[in-house]
Design an enzyme around this catalytic site. Structure first.
Site, PDB file in Angstrom:
ATOM      1  N   HIS A  57       0.819  -1.209   0.000  1.00 10.87           N
ATOM      2  CA  HIS A  57       0.000   0.000   0.000  1.00 10.87           C
ATOM      3  C   HIS A  57       0.855   1.262   0.000  1.00 10.87           C
ATOM      4  CE1 HIS A  57      -3.926  -2.070   1.547  1.00 10.87           C
ATOM      5  NE2 HIS A  57      -3.505  -2.517   0.386  1.00 10.87           N
ATOM      6  N   ASP A 112      -7.994  -5.280  -1.233  1.00 10.00           N
ATOM      7  CA  ASP A 112      -6.860  -4.450  -0.828  1.00 10.00           C
ATOM      8  C   ASP A 112      -6.271  -3.759  -2.064  1.00 10.00           C
ATOM      9  OD1 ASP A 112      -5.473  -6.429  -2.141  1.00 10.00           O
ATOM     10  OD2 ASP A 112      -4.342  -7.130  -0.413  1.00 10.00           O
TER      11      ASP A 112
END
Length: 230
Positions: A57, A112
């Site tokens: 991320h 995600d």
């Protein structure tokens, strides 16, 4: 482990600090060991997921926030995190053979790689949820119709088309591109007034750049601008 011992007897875990000579100080070694102890005793999967998604991320955010435009060239299946990476890019070109699917719920997982941030903004919440909940598969033409990609080209032309677009953008004003990208992202979470104020302040800062000055000169001189990316 350097700083402690772990012993499990009769379903009871005994974690004993083992550096009395150093007053069992909480230093880097201690932090590393306490994490190892947790992994040895707890459910490893949640921590493993955090260990993987944290750096992933961070990378996604860095690409999304960088000044240079990021282009996705999709030449086959873009599934799960791969589809989310396409959504993270600023522009996307798909080969006609490309397929797009989010399969996270099929294994009982949530989404995600920034998918729940980028996809609703690109597709709208209804279509994003159809991809996420119903695992709908899009072919290249459907992805184009939905707005997931900017254009569809023949498979053999994908790299050439992507390179042509990349070279065009590379000759442009990178600081202005970066400002535009950040404004687009922030516009989804700000009020109209706050966002327009951000637009004004950002534009004022951009006028300080060499590219902006060159752009003004080129406009007044009726010639193509020669941007330098600063």
């Amino acid at each position: 482990m350097k700083t402690m011992t772990l012993d499990v007897r009769d379903h009871v875990a005994w974690l004993k600090l083992a550096r009395p000579e150093r007053a069992n100080t909480f230093d880097f070694d201690f932090v590393a060991d306490i994490r190892k102890a947790f992994l040895a005793l707890g459910d490893r999967l949640p921590q493993a997921v955090l260990d993987m998604t944290g750096p992933l991320h961070a990378a996604v955010a860095s690409f999304a926030q960088m000044d240079a435009p990021v282009i996705a060239a999709v030449n086959g299946p873009a599934a799960g995190g791969g589809l989310c990476m396409v959504a993270m890019c600023d522009l996307a070109i798909a080969a006609r053979s490309a397929k797009f699917v989010l399969a996270f719920p099929g294994i009982g997982f949530s989404v995600d790689t920034g998918g729940t941030y980028f996809l609703p903004k690109i597709l709208g919440p209804r279509r994003a949820l159809e991809l996420m909940l119903a695992a709908k598969t899009l072919d290249a033409e459907e992805a184009l119709a939905w707005g997931l990609v900017n254009r569809v080209v023949d498979d053999a032309a994908l790299l050439a088309e992507t390179e042509e677009l990349a070279k065009k953008l590379a000759a442009g004003p990178s600081k202005a591109f970066g400002a535009i990208k950040r404004l687009v992202h922030s516009g989804f979470v700000e009020s109209m007034e706050a966002h327009m104020d951000r637009e004004a302040r950002t534009l004022a800062e951009i006028t300080r750049t060499a590219d902006a000055r060159e752009g003004l000169r080129a406009f007044s001189e009726k010639r193509p601008a020669r941007f330098v990316g600063r």
